[in-house]
Motif scaffolding. Structure first.
Motif, PDB file in Angstrom:
ATOM      1  N   ARG A  36      80.934 -31.635  -3.914  1.00  0.00           N
ATOM      2  CA  ARG A  36      81.486 -31.649  -5.274  1.00  0.00           C
ATOM      3  C   ARG A  36      82.457 -30.488  -5.365  1.00  0.00           C
ATOM      4  N   GLY A  62      74.199 -32.445  -1.166  1.00  0.00           N
ATOM      5  CA  GLY A  62      74.520 -32.993  -2.477  1.00  0.00           C
ATOM      6  C   GLY A  62      73.838 -34.325  -2.702  1.00  0.00           C
ATOM      7  N   ASP A  63      72.838 -34.312  -3.590  1.00  0.00           N
ATOM      8  CA  ASP A  63      72.159 -35.549  -4.017  1.00  0.00           C
ATOM      9  C   ASP A  63      71.337 -36.204  -2.916  1.00  0.00           C
ATOM     10  N   ASN A  91      67.966 -36.908  -2.263  1.00  0.00           N
ATOM     11  CA  ASN A  91      66.735 -36.810  -3.054  1.00  0.00           C
ATOM     12  C   ASN A  91      65.551 -37.554  -2.445  1.00  0.00           C
ATOM     13  N   ASP A  97      67.845 -41.397   1.340  1.00  0.00           N
ATOM     14  CA  ASP A  97      69.110 -40.673   1.129  1.00  0.00           C
ATOM     15  C   ASP A  97      69.444 -39.834   2.368  1.00  0.00           C
ATOM     16  N   SER A 113      78.307 -37.809  -9.217  1.00  0.00           N
ATOM     17  CA  SER A 113      77.560 -37.804  -7.952  1.00  0.00           C
ATOM     18  C   SER A 113      78.408 -37.148  -6.864  1.00  0.00           C
TER      19      SER A 113
END
Ligand code: FMN
Length: 322
Positions: free
Chosen positions: A173, A203-204, A206, A210, A182
């Motif tokens: 990001r 990043g993300d 989770n 993922d 996202s």
């Protein structure tokens, strides 16, 4: 994965988290098979001034290794001296440079993500830190850029490689995005194609799936997990097991989570004393009970505990009644 002379077991790393990734958090992450942990970001100015709080944040032990110390700062000569002191006094497995922090207090002093606006300064900071760190590997952690209009991650990755960094972590990001929207994993893929040092995607991530998807879609060498590990050290073992065997472990039960929270609280008390340790533990308790039935009633009570005994009583009452 190798980061310079350091070999990591596993592909899931525990992220540096200011105000969170203190010693108890790191010990639990390593016990749960995180491949690596990081300290909270530490001020290079604080190190060269030998400030007590800064030096306390840097104290590390064998049972939380491999561990990286994350430094921030905007002055190459200060970063060099800070890196050298860090290696000499503490001896971490690596030194990571924070080029991603969007927080005003850090950016206002030209540290963190602010450095992404001045790439020659970025290069000077990395070179100086590498010089100061000697044999200890230096890595960097970046965002995609200062804002969406100016993605610099590929350039910064190449600069880092040239300047002697041994790996780069990308939180996909921009600084301007904070934590909104996202993460753009395609940036991680582009960075991986642009450099030959290892790339750690962030990043993300989770869930176990993922983690696997980020590795597959981006070709990154490892993934780093931050927010999903709050109140959930189990996640490192789950992800590592899943990546190795394809079997998704059962999620931890309420009793297992409570037991982990109690272990965590004891470590906090060992580290910070009961008065301070329990108060600091309150926010972690809030994370541990996320998703519990009746969490909205339990949480405010946990936020008021002042002793381990209070906490244990609340959990015992919860286990009796729910
Ligand atoms: C509470 C908190 C503190 C953070 N502190 C740091 C820090 O000290 N250094 C750093 O590089 N990133 C820091 N980050 C960013 C995380 O390391 C990570 O890049 C970000 O949370 C994205 O990963 P995630 O989606 O897995 O949470 C912090 C994030 C949070 C939520």
């Amino acid at each position: 994965m190798n980061i310079g002379k350091l070999t990591l077991q596993g592909k899931v790393l525990s992220a540096p988290l200011a105000g969170v990734s203190n010693r108890p958090f790191r010990v639990l992450a390593i016990k749960a098979r995180a491949a690596m942990t990081y300290t909270e970001m530490v001020s290079s100015e604080g190190i060269i001034r030998n400030q007590t709080r800064t030096m306390e944040m840097m104290a590390i032990h064998q049972d939380e290794q491999p561990v990286g110390i994350q430094l921030f700062g905007a002055k190459p000569e200060v970063m060099k001296e800070a890196a050298s002191i860090t290696v000499e006094k503490i001896g971490p497995d690596l030194i990571d440079i924070n080029f991603g922090c969007p927080v005003k207090k850090v950016v206002g002093r030209n540290g963190g993500a602010a450095v992404l606006k001045d790439l020659s300064l970025t290069e000077d900071i990395i070179k100086a830190t590498v010089e100061g760190a000697g044999e200890t590997p230096v890595t960097i952690k970046i965002r995609t850029g200062w804002d969406e209009s100016c993605p610099v991650f590929e350039q910064v990755g190449k600069i880092a490689e040239r300047a002697g960094a041994k790996a780069v972590t990308l939180h996909a990001r921009s600084r301007a995005k904070g934590f909104s929207g996202s993460a753009d994993w395609s940036a991680i893929r582009k960075l991986k194609q642009a450099v030959s040092i290892p790339v750690i995607g962030n990043g993300d991530v989770n869930t176990c799936r993922d983690a696997q998807r980020m590795l597959e879609e981006t070709g990154c060498d490892a993934v780093m997990v931050g927010r999903a590990a709050l109140g959930n050290p189990f996640i490192f073992k789950a992800m590592n097991d899943y990546l190795e065997t394809g079997i998704r472990p059962d999620p931890p039960t309420v009793d297992e989570k409570i037991e982990m929270a109690q272990i965590h609280a004891r470590l906090m008390v060992e580290q910070f004393g009961e008065e301070k340790g329990v108060v600091m533990m309150r926010r972690y308790l809030g994370w541990y009970v996320k998703g519990f039935r009746g969490a909205s009633e339990l949480r405010p009570k946990l936020f008021q505990v002042t002793t381990i005994a209070d906490m244990n009583d609340l959990f015992a009452e919860y286990q009796r009644t729910w």
